[in-house]
Motif scaffolding. Structure first.
Motif, PDB file in Angstrom:
ATOM      1  N   ARG A   1       0.232  14.027  -6.591  1.00 19.57           N
ATOM      2  CA  ARG A   1       0.755  14.558  -5.338  1.00 19.57           C
ATOM      3  C   ARG A   1      -0.283  15.469  -4.692  1.00 19.57           C
ATOM      4  NH1 ARG A   1       6.023  14.043  -4.248  1.00 19.57           N
ATOM      5  NH2 ARG A   1       5.968  15.884  -2.933  1.00 19.57           N
ATOM      6  N   ALA A   2      -0.452  15.326  -3.384  1.00 21.81           N
ATOM      7  CA  ALA A   2      -1.386  16.168  -2.648  1.00 21.81           C
ATOM      8  C   ALA A   2      -0.846  17.594  -2.582  1.00 21.81           C
ATOM      9  CB  ALA A   2      -1.597  15.630  -1.237  1.00 21.81           C
TER      10      ALA A   2
ATOM     11  N   TRP B   1       0.802  -1.222   0.000  1.00 16.06           N
ATOM     12  CA  TRP B   1       0.000   0.000   0.000  1.00 16.06           C
ATOM     13  C   TRP B   1       0.836   1.272   0.000  1.00 16.06           C
ATOM     14  CZ3 TRP B   1       0.647   3.276   4.097  1.00 16.06           C
ATOM     15  CH2 TRP B   1       1.237   2.734   5.239  1.00 16.06           C
ATOM     16  N   MET B   2       2.073   1.205   0.557  1.00 17.32           N
ATOM     17  CA  MET B   2       2.902   2.403   0.589  1.00 17.32           C
ATOM     18  C   MET B   2       3.406   2.767  -0.795  1.00 17.32           C
ATOM     19  SD  MET B   2       5.080   1.954   4.107  1.00 17.32           S
ATOM     20  CE  MET B   2       5.862   3.539   3.918  1.00 17.32           C
ATOM     21  N   ALA B   3       3.876   1.759  -1.531  1.00 13.16           N
ATOM     22  CA  ALA B   3       4.433   2.016  -2.859  1.00 13.16           C
ATOM     23  C   ALA B   3       3.340   2.369  -3.860  1.00 13.16           C
ATOM     24  CB  ALA B   3       5.226   0.811  -3.338  1.00 13.16           C
ATOM     25  N   SER B   4       2.124   1.912  -3.603  1.00 10.92           N
ATOM     26  CA  SER B   4       1.059   2.173  -4.555  1.00 10.92           C
ATOM     27  C   SER B   4       0.738   3.651  -4.661  1.00 10.92           C
ATOM     28  CB  SER B   4      -0.203   1.394  -4.158  1.00 10.92           C
ATOM     29  OG  SER B   4      -0.668   1.860  -2.915  1.00 10.92           O
ATOM     30  N   SER B   5       1.104   4.437  -3.631  1.00  8.73           N
ATOM     31  CA  SER B   5       0.817   5.864  -3.671  1.00  8.73           C
ATOM     32  C   SER B   5       1.736   6.619  -4.624  1.00  8.73           C
ATOM     33  CB  SER B   5       0.945   6.469  -2.269  1.00  8.73           C
ATOM     34  OG  SER B   5       2.274   6.344  -1.797  1.00  8.73           O
ATOM     35  N   ASP B   6       2.832   5.971  -5.077  1.00  5.74           N
ATOM     36  CA  ASP B   6       3.758   6.640  -5.981  1.00  5.74           C
ATOM     37  C   ASP B   6       3.094   7.023  -7.288  1.00  5.74           C
ATOM     38  OD1 ASP B   6       5.654   6.362  -4.061  1.00  5.74           O
ATOM     39  OD2 ASP B   6       6.571   4.580  -4.952  1.00  5.74           O
ATOM     40  N   SER B   7       2.119   6.250  -7.696  1.00  3.44           N
ATOM     41  CA  SER B   7       1.474   6.504  -8.977  1.00  3.44           C
ATOM     42  C   SER B   7       0.312   7.493  -8.871  1.00  3.44           C
ATOM     43  CB  SER B   7       0.958   5.186  -9.567  1.00  3.44           C
ATOM     44  OG  SER B   7       0.023   4.591  -8.688  1.00  3.44           O
ATOM     45  N   LEU B   8      -0.027   7.919  -7.635  1.00  2.00           N
ATOM     46  CA  LEU B   8      -1.133   8.847  -7.440  1.00  2.00           C
ATOM     47  C   LEU B   8      -0.664  10.295  -7.570  1.00  2.00           C
ATOM     48  CD1 LEU B   8      -2.873   7.203  -4.356  1.00  2.00           C
ATOM     49  CD2 LEU B   8      -3.555   7.021  -6.749  1.00  2.00           C
TER      50      LEU B   8
END
Length: 388
Positions: A86-87, A77-84
């Motif tokens: 940026r906030a 789940w941590m690495a999956s945020s790389d493709s989202l």
């Protein structure tokens, strides 16, 4: 033929036979297609094609310690945020102002306690959909903070307030040109906020001592008349919506008579207008009389309603264009009537965005009037705290 011990099984055969491209004597599972067609199955799963590399990788994973294996892997789940996306960075200044609104400022704007929840929750929520409403709320919050701050902070928050007001107006202008049922509520709300900003900005300005308070008040009056058309155009939808109670359930009954001193002052004002009209044939007497009657009516309404501060904004809506023109020309009779309006401003002086208005306007009127006119306002200016 390789020995039995050299056979390492995959799902569909052994790796050794697959590499040598020989028929394996191990029993292999067959896929459903080949079974149905009665053909020899040559399917090789991906793990066989990867060969020894996959086995090495799997063995290295097996050798990890329990602590290491509990950490999310590259596919977790941590690495999956790389493709989202940026906030965005947090704007702490805006967050401070929104917190100020929801915790304090909202209560100073609501004219009735039963409607405070609308100002505290409904308006900020509406501001998320219509940013010009949100910027209006933030501008008022910044002014509220500035009002109670030291000189340096006051200047800073005042500048922030002006920035939010300007951004709100820039966003508001394109929307107001096409009022409809969907945007009527936020347009009506923002128009109301603009009236409050018109009174709050001068009183919070760090340069207030250099202002002509009568001119500041005239600007607020001009804005009131301009917004009257906007409010009227959106009213047909607003009165049927969720904000209707705030603006329609108002008590305009007159339960208390005017204090005797105030009654006498207004009677003398009407007498002055009548005698001047008869003596000099003043063609503006009717205009003055209308302004006086409207002022008296409003004063009678708020006698037992200390929170009805919106009544202070009602008088400009009922003024004739001719009277405003006379005020801009510094007509003495128009200024005398305006001095009596200072009693209304004084009545609501405990509201932070009305504080100081009565004293400053009365002082400015006193300075502008000729000595022959000053006796007609002497009681008023003393009542608001001016020593003359």
């Amino acid at each position: 033929m390789p020995s039995r011990r050299s056979h390492r099984k995959s799902r569909h055969g052994c790796i050794a036979c697959k590499r040598r491209r020989v028929k394996c004597d191990e029993r292999q599972p067959e896929c459903s297609n080949c079974v149905n067609r009665s053909t020899e199955c040559v399917y090789a799963p991906r793990e066989v094609e990867l060969g020894q590399a996959s086995q090495t990788e799997n063995s290295s994973v097996r050798r990890q310690s329990p602590a290491a294996s509990s950490t999310p892997s590259s596919s977790g789940w941590m690495a999956s945020s790389d493709s989202l996306p940026r906030a965005p960075e947090l704007n702490l200044s805006d967050m401070e102002l929104l917190l100020q609104w929801c915790s304090s400022t909202y209560a100073t704007m609501a004219h009735d306690q039963q409607f405070e929840h609308l100002y505290q929750y409904v308006l900020p929520k509406q501001g998320l959909e219509y940013p010009f409403v949100l910027h209006g709320l933030l501008a008022l919050s910044a002014l509220h903070i500035a009002r109670a701050s030291d000189p340096a902070s006051r200047t800073r928050y005042f500048s922030i307030a002006l920035e939010h007001q300007n951004r709100a107006l820039a966003l508001f202008r394109p929307v107001v040109s096409s009022i409809n049922r969907d945007n009527s509520h936020p347009i009506f709300v923002f128009a109301s906020l603009l009236l409050q900003l018109a009174f709050a900005i001068p009183t919070c300005s760090p340069l207030i001592e250099t202002h002509d308070s009568v001119q500041d008040l005239l600007q607020a009056f001009t804005l009131c008349r301009g917004l009257r058309e906007i409010l009227g155009a959106s009213w047909q939808w607003v009165k049927e919506g969720k904000l209707a109670d705030v603006f329609t359930q108002v008590d305009d009954t007159k339960h208390w008579p005017l204090p005797e001193t105030l009654e006498v002052a207004l009677s003398q004002l009407k007498y002055l207008n009548e005698t001047r009209g008869k003596r000099s044939g003043d063609r503006d007497a009717d205009c003055y009389d209308e302004a006086i009657n409207h002022l008296k009516d409003m004063m009678e309404i708020y006698q037992d309603k200390p929170r009805r501060i919106e009544l202070a904004l009602r008088w400009p809506f009922g003024l004739a264009s001719k009277y405003l023109k006379l005020l801009k020309e510094h007509d003495p009779m128009a200024l005398v009537i305006l001095a009596h309006y200072c009693l209304v401003l004084h009545h609501f002086r405990h509201h932070w965005w009305m504080e100081g208005w009565s004293f400053r306007v009365a002082h400015s009127i006193w300075d502008q009037l000729h000595e022959s006119w000053r006796p007609y306002v002497s009681w008023v200016v003393k009542e608001v705290g001016l020593e003359v």
